[in-house]
Design a protein around this motif. Structure first.
Motif, PDB file in Angstrom:
ATOM      1  N   SER A 145       0.037   1.088  -5.017  1.00 18.10           N
ATOM      2  CA  SER A 145      -1.265   1.751  -5.049  1.00 18.10           C
ATOM      3  C   SER A 145      -1.183   3.024  -4.228  1.00 18.10           C
ATOM      4  N   ALA A 146      -2.198   3.852  -4.314  1.00 16.27           N
ATOM      5  CA  ALA A 146      -2.207   5.113  -3.572  1.00 16.27           C
ATOM      6  C   ALA A 146      -2.395   4.851  -2.079  1.00 16.27           C
ATOM      7  N   PRO A 147      -1.708   5.609  -1.234  1.00 13.30           N
ATOM      8  CA  PRO A 147      -1.894   5.438   0.213  1.00 13.30           C
ATOM      9  C   PRO A 147      -3.300   5.851   0.648  1.00 13.30           C
ATOM     10  N   LYS A 148      -3.764   5.257   1.741  1.00 10.88           N
ATOM     11  CA  LYS A 148      -5.117   5.534   2.230  1.00 10.88           C
ATOM     12  C   LYS A 148      -5.075   5.851   3.726  1.00 10.88           C
ATOM     13  N   GLY A 149      -6.113   6.569   4.191  1.00 12.94           N
ATOM     14  CA  GLY A 149      -6.304   6.813   5.605  1.00 12.94           C
ATOM     15  C   GLY A 149      -5.144   7.539   6.261  1.00 12.94           C
ATOM     16  N   GLN A 186      -2.191   6.624   6.598  1.00 10.28           N
ATOM     17  CA  GLN A 186      -0.962   6.534   5.806  1.00 10.28           C
ATOM     18  C   GLN A 186      -0.862   7.721   4.855  1.00 10.28           C
ATOM     19  N   ASN A 187      -1.974   8.084   4.267  1.00  8.20           N
ATOM     20  CA  ASN A 187      -1.996   9.225   3.349  1.00  8.20           C
ATOM     21  C   ASN A 187      -1.728  10.531   4.092  1.00  8.20           C
ATOM     22  N   HIS A 231       0.844  -1.189   0.000  1.00  7.11           N
ATOM     23  CA  HIS A 231       0.000   0.000   0.000  1.00  7.11           C
ATOM     24  C   HIS A 231       0.889   1.252   0.000  1.00  7.11           C
ATOM     25  N   GLY A 232       0.605   2.166  -0.908  1.00  7.42           N
ATOM     26  CA  GLY A 232       1.431   3.355  -1.038  1.00  7.42           C
ATOM     27  C   GLY A 232       2.620   3.163  -1.943  1.00  7.42           C
TER      28      GLY A 232
END
Length: 383
Positions: free
Chosen positions: A180-184, A186-187, A176-177
């Motif tokens: 793919s794009a980081p989420k939550g 993490q972003n 993740h990141g």
């Protein structure tokens, strides 16, 4: 450089004067209060009668919030019996003395300072040994190892920091990141991490930025989390505690000194291009600057975090102060005081991030100046 160091000395002198001058003022306040109490007692003993009217103690509320405590005080209410009751979260009390040995119990045993337990009582948030008649036994030295609210909250902040970093590291390991794009979270934290890397570490530390980045990130997030926790009502203002900022400053001082090289000390004790008669003064100023830099970090963080909390409490206290004079004045002051409080509170949220950045950035600047000229002088990074 010399002018900047002189400014540091002036700031340090003023800060020391403020710290040491505030202690006699507090002592004088306590003494005066005790003297008034004694005077009332003598008046009543002489046959006079004076009704005791307790007013709003703004100083007690302010210092009760910014100083350490053995419990998390939430609020107070008046029960059906007419007595004041407190809602608080007690904390463990750990005491040791040669005479009594090790004692472990809850701070609720003190009943908010109204009771003694196991030969101890709490006075002005300091635990002392007492005799059977309740008087203080000064012959017993008490070592307080208790988990106060500053300590507990700092441990909670450390646990949150560890959990955040480990969870984000685990997310990157799972792809993740990366793929793919980081989420939550993490972003959110990735933006802050990149900011510290590109705006703090790389510009100030040159090619050695990777070596110091873990320390800078730890310092930044640890201060930030404690700053944010301190904005929650009922919590402790950990970063507004001088002991906390002193430890952070000493750690930075050790890192700075460990990063120095011969070029740094050469400029300290033998400044190039300076007339001989000026060197003794300049050497003294530059040498003092080595210690003043971490001291400036300590005072800057401490003063800024304390000031904001005091302003907020003072604004809220205005409602009760005017309310004691006149109820209409109290209600009339409320919208203005609440409005300014919300405004200052929003600024404090910004200050929470700003002070974490300033402490981290100045630490990076001081570390970079410690080995500047050794192997990255004049180096410019383009990212």
């Amino acid at each position: 450089m010399a002018l900047r160091t002189v400014k540091y000395i002036l700031v340090a002198t003023f800060s020391l004067f403020t710290i040491f001058f505030s202690a006699p003022l507090l002592a004088q306040h306590d003494t005066t209060h005790s003297g008034e109490t004694a005077g009332k007692g003598e008046h009543e003993a002489a046959g006079g009668h004076e009704e005791k009217k307790e007013g709003f103690d703004a100083a007690g509320v302010i210092f009760g919030h910014i100083l350490d405590n053995h419990e998390f005080h939430i609020t107070e209410y008046k029960g059906s019996d007419g007595a004041e009751h407190s809602i608080s979260i007690p904390l463990p009390v750990i005491l040791y003395s040669k005479e009594k040995g090790l004692s472990l119990f809850s701070s609720s045993r003190f009943e908010h300072g109204h009771a003694t337990y196991n030969g101890y009582k709490i006075t002005s948030e300091k635990i002392v040994a007492v005799n059977e008649d309740g008087s203080i036994n000064e012959s017993i030295k008490v070592y307080d190892l208790s988990l106060t609210r500053n300590v507990v909250q700092m441990m909670i902040a450390l646990a949150v920091l560890t959990w955040l970093m480990l969870s984000i590291a685990g997310a990157y390991k799972r792809g993740h990141g990366v793929t793919s794009a980081p989420k939550g979270k993490q972003n959110l934290l990735e933006v802050l991490i990149i900011f510290v890397r590109d705006e703090v570490a790389r510009p100030n530390l040159g090619k050695k930025w990777q070596k110091y980045l873990p320390y800078l990130l730890t310092t930044f997030f640890f201060i930030l989390i404690n700053n944010i926790f301190g904005l929650i009502p009922g919590t402790a203002n950990v970063t507004g505690n001088i002991a906390f900022t002193v430890v952070l400053g000493l750690i930075s001082f050790v890192v700075i000194i460990a990063s120095t090289n011969s070029h740094f000390w050469g400029h300290i004790f033998n400044p190039p291009g300076v007339p001989g008669f000026v060197k003794p003064i300049l050497v003294l100023v530059e040498f003092l600057g080595v210690f003043i830099k971490p001291f400036a970090l300590i005072i800057r963080l401490f003063a800024n975090m304390v000031a904001g909390h005091i302003i907020i409490i003072c604004l809220i206290s205005l409602i009760f102060i005017f309310g004691e004079m006149n109820k209409a004045a109290g209600w009339g002051t409320s919208p203005v005081a609440v409005g300014f409080t919300v405004f200052i509170y929003m600024i404090e949220v910004l200050v929470a991030f700003l002070q974490a950045f300033i402490f981290t950035n100045l630490t990076a600047v001081f570390i970079g100046s410690a080995f500047e000229g050794g192997d990255h002088e004049g180096e410019t990074l383009h990212v």
